[in-house]
Enzyme design. Structure first.
Site, short mmCIF file in Angstrom:
data_model
loop_
_atom_site.label_atom_id
_atom_site.label_comp_id
_atom_site.label_asym_id
_atom_site.label_seq_id
_atom_site.Cartn_x
_atom_site.Cartn_y
_atom_site.Cartn_z
N LYS A 14 0.83 -1.22 0.00
CA LYS A 14 0.00 0.00 0.00
C LYS A 14 0.86 1.26 0.00
O LYS A 14 0.58 2.20 -0.74
CB LYS A 14 -0.94 0.02 1.21
CG LYS A 14 -1.96 -1.12 1.20
CD LYS A 14 -2.94 -1.02 2.36
CE LYS A 14 -2.29 -1.07 3.72
NZ LYS A 14 -1.67 -2.36 4.07
N ARG A 89 -10.48 0.03 8.95
CA ARG A 89 -10.09 -1.37 9.21
C ARG A 89 -11.26 -2.21 9.70
O ARG A 89 -11.12 -3.42 9.83
CB ARG A 89 -8.97 -1.40 10.26
CG ARG A 89 -7.67 -0.87 9.73
CD ARG A 89 -6.61 -0.96 10.78
NE ARG A 89 -5.39 -0.32 10.33
CZ ARG A 89 -4.19 -0.85 10.38
NH1 ARG A 89 -4.03 -2.05 10.87
NH2 ARG A 89 -3.16 -0.19 9.96
N ARG A 128 11.21 -6.15 5.59
CA ARG A 128 11.07 -4.72 5.87
C ARG A 128 11.59 -4.40 7.27
O ARG A 128 12.22 -3.37 7.49
CB ARG A 128 9.60 -4.30 5.73
CG ARG A 128 9.36 -2.81 5.90
CD ARG A 128 7.95 -2.43 5.52
NE ARG A 128 6.99 -2.71 6.57
CZ ARG A 128 5.69 -2.51 6.46
NH1 ARG A 128 5.17 -2.04 5.34
NH2 ARG A 128 4.87 -2.77 7.46
N ARG A 134 11.45 -0.82 12.19
CA ARG A 134 10.14 -0.90 12.84
C ARG A 134 10.06 -2.19 13.65
O ARG A 134 10.10 -3.28 13.08
CB ARG A 134 9.02 -0.85 11.79
CG ARG A 134 8.80 0.56 11.25
CD ARG A 134 7.84 0.62 10.10
NE ARG A 134 6.57 -0.03 10.37
CZ ARG A 134 5.55 -0.03 9.51
NH1 ARG A 134 5.66 0.60 8.37
NH2 ARG A 134 4.43 -0.63 9.81
N ARG A 146 -0.63 -9.82 13.34
CA ARG A 146 -1.18 -8.66 12.63
C ARG A 146 -1.95 -9.09 11.38
O ARG A 146 -3.01 -8.54 11.08
CB ARG A 146 -0.05 -7.68 12.24
CG ARG A 146 0.41 -6.84 13.41
CD ARG A 146 1.71 -6.13 13.14
NE ARG A 146 1.66 -5.29 11.96
CZ ARG A 146 2.73 -5.01 11.22
NH1 ARG A 146 3.90 -5.51 11.50
NH2 ARG A 146 2.62 -4.21 10.18
#
Length: 196
Positions: A14, A89, A128, A134, A146
């Site tokens: 995204k 969401r 990532r 992160r 998640r």
């Protein structure tokens, strides 16, 4: 005004596609993740509360997110439109967003969902996590939680927009440019052309 919900699980691409759409259509990117991370970085009360939930792989309360989005809409009244990334969401969030947009004399033009399987998502997020710093992308168990949370709570939102005739799904695995071209074809079917 062109308002797009860019939809998909964490790691679906995204953020990458949002940037390309912003450049092409001159849209304002509303990423709830970015809004929350900036609150966390600033050490605000909201940020600390959000961090506690995010560290557990849970979602932040609706009223907090809707409040942040409302502020952004009001700050950018002359915008060509918005990309909603990571929001809504849940179906209640989608209803709240519809109400909020209506109050601002606009509406969602359409939802574009990037579909990516769980194994590919897990691989992408862990990768990532190695480069982004992160912490929520560095723990495989949290990553899978998640994705599970997304599948349970977020996927029904697709049905909400499908009932309005605004849902479009595309394969999120492949060349970035090919996926982008497919997204643009969908957006152009909303009768909105790229800004020169």
């Amino acid at each position: 005004m062109l308002n797009i919900v860019l939809f998909g699980p964490p790691g679906a691409g995204k953020g990458t596609q949002s940037q390309k759409l912003i450049d092409t259509y001159r849209l304002i990117h509303l990423s709830t993740g970015d809004l929350l991370r900036s609150e966390i970085a600033a050490g605000t009360e909201l940020g600390l509360r959000a961090k506690e939930l995010m560290d557990k792989g849970l979602l932040v309360p609706d009223e907090v997110v809707i409040g942040m989005i409302d502020s952004k809409l009001k700050e950018n009244k002359s915008a060509a439109g918005f990309i909603f990334d990571g929001f809504p969401r849940t179906v209640p969030q989608a209803k709240s967003l519809d109400t909020l947009l209506e109050q601002n004399n606009t509406a969602i033009s359409g939802m574009i969902a990037l579909e990516v399987n769980e194994e590919e998502l897990t691989k992408r997020l862990l990768l990532r996590g190695q480069t982004s710093g992160r912490p929520d992308d560095q723990n495989e168990e949290l990553v899978r939680k998640r994705v599970q949370e997304y599948n349970t709570k977020t996927a029904p939102v697709a049905g909400y927009y499908a009932n309005q005739g605004k849902y479009n799904a595309i394969n999120g695995i492949g060349e970035i440019e090919e996926i982008f071209t497919e997204i643009c074809e969908i957006i152009n079917s909303y009768a909105v052309q790229p800004k020169a």
